[in-house]
Design an enzyme around this catalytic site. Structure first.
Site, PDB file in Angstrom:
ATOM      1  N   ASP A 145      -8.451   4.443  -0.387  1.00  0.00           N
ATOM      2  CA  ASP A 145      -7.132   5.263  -0.925  1.00  0.00           C
ATOM      3  C   ASP A 145      -5.879   4.598   0.068  1.00  0.00           C
ATOM      4  O   ASP A 145      -4.804   5.060  -0.183  1.00  0.00           O
ATOM      5  CB  ASP A 145      -7.345   6.651  -0.556  1.00  0.00           C
ATOM      6  CG  ASP A 145      -8.301   7.308  -1.519  1.00  0.00           C
ATOM      7  OD1 ASP A 145      -8.400   6.623  -2.553  1.00  0.00           O
ATOM      8  OD2 ASP A 145      -8.760   8.282  -1.185  1.00  0.00           O
ATOM      9  N   PHE A 146      -6.157   3.734   0.970  1.00  0.00           N
ATOM     10  CA  PHE A 146      -5.060   3.304   1.858  1.00  0.00           C
ATOM     11  C   PHE A 146      -4.453   4.454   2.860  1.00  0.00           C
ATOM     12  O   PHE A 146      -3.969   4.229   3.785  1.00  0.00           O
ATOM     13  CB  PHE A 146      -4.020   2.851   1.169  1.00  0.00           C
ATOM     14  CG  PHE A 146      -4.363   1.290   0.561  1.00  0.00           C
ATOM     15  CD1 PHE A 146      -4.583   0.225   1.320  1.00  0.00           C
ATOM     16  CD2 PHE A 146      -4.749   1.251  -0.918  1.00  0.00           C
ATOM     17  CE1 PHE A 146      -4.894  -1.033   0.764  1.00  0.00           C
ATOM     18  CE2 PHE A 146      -4.981   0.022  -1.369  1.00  0.00           C
ATOM     19  CZ  PHE A 146      -5.395  -1.135  -0.631  1.00  0.00           C
ATOM     20  N   HIS A 147      -4.255   5.586   2.402  1.00  0.00           N
ATOM     21  CA  HIS A 147      -3.966   6.625   3.146  1.00  0.00           C
ATOM     22  C   HIS A 147      -4.500   7.950   2.973  1.00  0.00           C
ATOM     23  O   HIS A 147      -5.379   8.114   1.900  1.00  0.00           O
ATOM     24  CB  HIS A 147      -2.168   7.086   2.312  1.00  0.00           C
ATOM     25  CG  HIS A 147      -1.362   5.963   2.577  1.00  0.00           C
ATOM     26  ND1 HIS A 147      -0.631   5.304   3.707  1.00  0.00           N
ATOM     27  CD2 HIS A 147      -1.145   5.172   1.631  1.00  0.00           C
ATOM     28  CE1 HIS A 147       0.004   4.572   3.461  1.00  0.00           C
ATOM     29  NE2 HIS A 147       0.018   4.078   2.297  1.00  0.00           N
ATOM     30  N   PRO A 148      -4.570   8.938   3.767  1.00  0.00           N
ATOM     31  CA  PRO A 148      -5.233  10.128   3.624  1.00  0.00           C
ATOM     32  C   PRO A 148      -4.739  10.988   2.520  1.00  0.00           C
ATOM     33  O   PRO A 148      -3.502  11.020   2.171  1.00  0.00           O
ATOM     34  CB  PRO A 148      -4.870  10.978   5.015  1.00  0.00           C
ATOM     35  CG  PRO A 148      -4.534   9.754   5.852  1.00  0.00           C
ATOM     36  CD  PRO A 148      -3.912   8.838   5.041  1.00  0.00           C
TER      37      PRO A 148
END
Length: 197
Positions: free
Chosen positions: A120-123
């Site tokens: 997702d690259f980010h939370p």
């Protein structure tokens, strides 16, 4: 005559790229007859694993594929992650990022400007995003079988397995696994029909 010079340039580029990758990233393997016509982006960790099989082609410009390529091929493999690409695969403006594992079979074709991301690259939680809590980022391996065709501008997301000979329609967003010998398309991608053999 122009074709002759184009083929010479292609041959020299292929040798230079293989040499560059071998020197800069000795842990990587690039197979025979690797073909790239122009510069592509490569971001690897020394602890990552990259294997590109024989007779694979990377295209980064529209003159190499008239589908309308809008970006260079880009390959990123994070620390302790792996990207394994089989033989006889073609990529046109494709972006691949492996935070954990991306495995692609043989004879796969990826249309213009496709994306393959196992993270997702980010939370997802806003609080975790504010402090960039890396351990909260979700990742899951991607496995793509043999003879898969992925239409242009498609995004394949984390945790997906795509079965042998499957076809993904252009502009799709693949969020769940696809069985062999089926056509899927849409956002999110849904079953369209079985492929008649």
């Amino acid at each position: 005559m122009l074709g002759f010079y184009y083929n010479i340039k292609k041959y020299i580029l292929r040798i230079l790229y293989k040499l560059y990758i071998k020197v800069r990233y000795p842990m990587c393997y690039i197979g025979k007859e690797f073909s790239t016509h122009t510069v592509f982006d490569l971001a690897l960790s020394k602890e990552s694993r990259l294997k590109i099989g024989d007779n694979c082609t990377l295209r980064s410009k529209t003159k190499e594929n008239p589908v309308g390529i809008t970006k260079k091929v880009s390959i990123g493999v994070a620390k302790n992650a792996e990207l394994i690409i089989g033989d006889n695969c073609g990529f046109s403006g494709t972006s691949i990022y492996a935070a954990k594992s991306v495995i692609i079979g043989n004879f796969c074709n990826f249309g213009g400007n496709t994306f393959i991301w196992d993270t997702d690259f980010h939370p997802l939680d806003f609080g975790d995003r504010r402090i960039h809590k890396v351990e909260a980022i979700k990742t899951a391996p991607i496995v793509i079988g043999n003879d898969v065709f992925v239409g242009a501008n498609t995004i394949i997301l984390k945790g997906v397995t795509i079965g042998d000979r499957a076809i993904i329609g252009a502009g799709s967003v693949v969020t769940k696994s696809i069985p062999p010998d089926e056509i899927w398309a849409g956002n999110p991608a849904k079953f369209i029909r079985k492929i008649n053999k």
